[in-house]
Write a protein that holds these residues in place. Sequence first.
Motif, PDB file in Angstrom:
ATOM      1  N   GLN A  43       0.853  -1.177   0.000  1.00  0.00           N
ATOM      2  CA  GLN A  43       0.000   0.000   0.000  1.00  0.00           C
ATOM      3  C   GLN A  43       0.896   1.236   0.000  1.00  0.00           C
ATOM      4  O   GLN A  43       1.852   1.315   0.768  1.00  0.00           O
ATOM      5  N   ASN A  44       0.586   2.171  -0.907  1.00  0.00           N
ATOM      6  CA  ASN A  44       1.376   3.383  -1.026  1.00  0.00           C
ATOM      7  C   ASN A  44       0.548   4.590  -0.604  1.00  0.00           C
ATOM      8  O   ASN A  44      -0.671   4.599  -0.737  1.00  0.00           O
ATOM      9  N   LEU A  45       1.241   5.613  -0.113  1.00  0.00           N
ATOM     10  CA  LEU A  45       0.610   6.851   0.320  1.00  0.00           C
ATOM     11  C   LEU A  45       1.397   8.033  -0.210  1.00  0.00           C
ATOM     12  O   LEU A  45       2.614   7.937  -0.382  1.00  0.00           O
ATOM     13  N   PRO A  46       0.746   9.170  -0.443  1.00  0.00           N
ATOM     14  CA  PRO A  46       1.491  10.366  -0.857  1.00  0.00           C
ATOM     15  C   PRO A  46       2.438  10.809   0.262  1.00  0.00           C
ATOM     16  O   PRO A  46       2.183  10.552   1.432  1.00  0.00           O
ATOM     17  N   GLY A  47       3.516  11.486  -0.103  1.00  0.00           N
ATOM     18  CA  GLY A  47       4.431  12.037   0.888  1.00  0.00           C
ATOM     19  C   GLY A  47       5.879  11.755   0.584  1.00  0.00           C
ATOM     20  O   GLY A  47       6.225  11.280  -0.489  1.00  0.00           O
ATOM     21  N   ASP A  48       6.730  12.042   1.565  1.00  0.00           N
ATOM     22  CA  ASP A  48       8.174  11.869   1.419  1.00  0.00           C
ATOM     23  C   ASP A  48       8.715  10.741   2.283  1.00  0.00           C
ATOM     24  O   ASP A  48       9.918  10.556   2.369  1.00  0.00           O
ATOM     25  N   GLU A  49       7.844   9.990   2.953  1.00  0.00           N
ATOM     26  CA  GLU A  49       8.289   8.976   3.905  1.00  0.00           C
ATOM     27  C   GLU A  49       9.238   7.971   3.277  1.00  0.00           C
ATOM     28  O   GLU A  49       8.929   7.369   2.262  1.00  0.00           O
ATOM     29  N   GLY A  50      10.385   7.814   3.896  1.00  0.00           N
ATOM     30  CA  GLY A  50      11.324   6.777   3.500  1.00  0.00           C
ATOM     31  C   GLY A  50      11.917   6.945   2.122  1.00  0.00           C
ATOM     32  O   GLY A  50      12.371   5.988   1.533  1.00  0.00           O
ATOM     33  N   PHE A  51      11.938   8.159   1.588  1.00  0.00           N
ATOM     34  CA  PHE A  51      12.401   8.327   0.217  1.00  0.00           C
ATOM     35  C   PHE A  51      13.918   8.264   0.096  1.00  0.00           C
ATOM     36  O   PHE A  51      14.441   7.738  -0.855  1.00  0.00           O
ATOM     37  N   LYS A  52      14.627   8.785   1.051  1.00  0.00           N
ATOM     38  CA  LYS A  52      16.085   8.830   0.922  1.00  0.00           C
ATOM     39  C   LYS A  52      16.752   7.762   1.784  1.00  0.00           C
ATOM     40  O   LYS A  52      16.447   7.619   2.952  1.00  0.00           O
ATOM     41  N   ASP A  53      17.668   7.038   1.165  1.00  0.00           N
ATOM     42  CA  ASP A  53      18.501   6.053   1.864  1.00  0.00           C
ATOM     43  C   ASP A  53      17.709   5.021   2.660  1.00  0.00           C
ATOM     44  O   ASP A  53      18.140   4.602   3.721  1.00  0.00           O
ATOM     45  N   ALA A  54      16.568   4.632   2.158  1.00  0.00           N
ATOM     46  CA  ALA A  54      15.771   3.595   2.819  1.00  0.00           C
ATOM     47  C   ALA A  54      15.702   2.383   1.896  1.00  0.00           C
ATOM     48  O   ALA A  54      15.796   2.512   0.681  1.00  0.00           O
TER      49      ALA A  54
ATOM     50  N   VAL B  80      14.028  -0.412  -0.383  1.00  0.00           N
ATOM     51  CA  VAL B  80      12.893  -0.286  -1.293  1.00  0.00           C
ATOM     52  C   VAL B  80      11.572  -0.579  -0.588  1.00  0.00           C
ATOM     53  O   VAL B  80      10.598   0.152  -0.746  1.00  0.00           O
ATOM     54  N   GLN B  81      11.534  -1.636   0.211  1.00  0.00           N
ATOM     55  CA  GLN B  81      10.283  -2.027   0.854  1.00  0.00           C
ATOM     56  C   GLN B  81       9.778  -1.004   1.871  1.00  0.00           C
ATOM     57  O   GLN B  81       8.609  -1.058   2.257  1.00  0.00           O
ATOM     58  N   ASP B  82      10.626  -0.065   2.307  1.00  0.00           N
ATOM     59  CA  ASP B  82      10.204   0.975   3.252  1.00  0.00           C
ATOM     60  C   ASP B  82       9.778   2.266   2.559  1.00  0.00           C
ATOM     61  O   ASP B  82       9.316   3.193   3.218  1.00  0.00           O
ATOM     62  N   MET B  83       9.930   2.343   1.266  1.00  0.00           N
ATOM     63  CA  MET B  83       9.579   3.565   0.527  1.00  0.00           C
ATOM     64  C   MET B  83       8.100   3.538   0.153  1.00  0.00           C
ATOM     65  O   MET B  83       7.733   3.269  -0.983  1.00  0.00           O
ATOM     66  N   LYS B  84       7.241   3.841   1.110  1.00  0.00           N
ATOM     67  CA  LYS B  84       5.793   3.748   0.909  1.00  0.00           C
ATOM     68  C   LYS B  84       5.241   4.893   0.060  1.00  0.00           C
ATOM     69  O   LYS B  84       4.113   4.821  -0.409  1.00  0.00           O
ATOM     70  N   ALA B  85       6.011   5.949  -0.127  1.00  0.00           N
ATOM     71  CA  ALA B  85       5.537   7.090  -0.915  1.00  0.00           C
ATOM     72  C   ALA B  85       6.078   7.050  -2.342  1.00  0.00           C
ATOM     73  O   ALA B  85       5.962   8.019  -3.077  1.00  0.00           O
ATOM     74  N   VAL B  86       6.673   5.915  -2.729  1.00  0.00           N
ATOM     75  CA  VAL B  86       7.296   5.799  -4.048  1.00  0.00           C
ATOM     76  C   VAL B  86       6.694   4.614  -4.801  1.00  0.00           C
ATOM     77  O   VAL B  86       6.494   3.542  -4.226  1.00  0.00           O
ATOM     78  N   VAL B  87       6.396   4.822  -6.085  1.00  0.00           N
ATOM     79  CA  VAL B  87       6.038   3.718  -6.973  1.00  0.00           C
ATOM     80  C   VAL B  87       7.244   3.487  -7.872  1.00  0.00           C
ATOM     81  O   VAL B  87       7.946   4.429  -8.235  1.00  0.00           O
ATOM     82  N   PHE B  88       7.507   2.220  -8.203  1.00  0.00           N
ATOM     83  CA  PHE B  88       8.736   1.872  -8.889  1.00  0.00           C
ATOM     84  C   PHE B  88       8.493   1.380 -10.310  1.00  0.00           C
ATOM     85  O   PHE B  88       7.528   0.662 -10.579  1.00  0.00           O
ATOM     86  N   SER B  89       9.411   1.734 -11.171  1.00  0.00           N
ATOM     87  CA  SER B  89       9.380   1.304 -12.566  1.00  0.00           C
ATOM     88  C   SER B  89       9.258  -0.209 -12.648  1.00  0.00           C
ATOM     89  O   SER B  89       9.938  -0.937 -11.921  1.00  0.00           O
ATOM     90  N   GLY B  90       8.380  -0.686 -13.536  1.00  0.00           N
ATOM     91  CA  GLY B  90       8.220  -2.112 -13.748  1.00  0.00           C
ATOM     92  C   GLY B  90       7.215  -2.784 -12.838  1.00  0.00           C
ATOM     93  O   GLY B  90       6.902  -3.956 -13.026  1.00  0.00           O
TER      94      GLY B  90
END
Length: 127
Positions: free
Chosen positions: A66-77, A79-89
């Motif tokens: 589940q993803n949410l808008p925001g900056d949570e976990g975007f830097k140096d986290a 992949v599985q902790d980056m809830k505000a990011v959708v990934f290519s592929g």
Amino acid sequence: LQPSLATVLRDGKWIDGIDASELVPGDVISFRVGDKISADARVLTLQTSTLSVDEGSLTGESVTVQNLPGDEGFKDAPVQDMKAVVFSGTMVTSGSGTAVVVRTGMDTEIGKIQKGVTEAKSEEQKT
């Protein structure tokens, strides 16, 4: 293989069918159920109450994320902790939203994996 296409906001208008190779950081993309994400992007808005993405091709996890808008976990986290990011592929399994592209091509998380595999294969051939 089918080309990866995106819906992109350009000059104030949504344009369908833009090839992923034409995306650049800063582009705003939209996505909905069944779409393949064309670039690593930070979620800006949800048009539905939830957004779930199948990241199994990237993380090996069998459960959608589940993803949410925001900056949570975007830097140096991880992949599985980056809830505000959708990934290519990865594939959108429920919901819809918009996101701003942050990485494209070989700079994406899946691109980094591909680069590592290619380098390992090259090293193996040398020995």
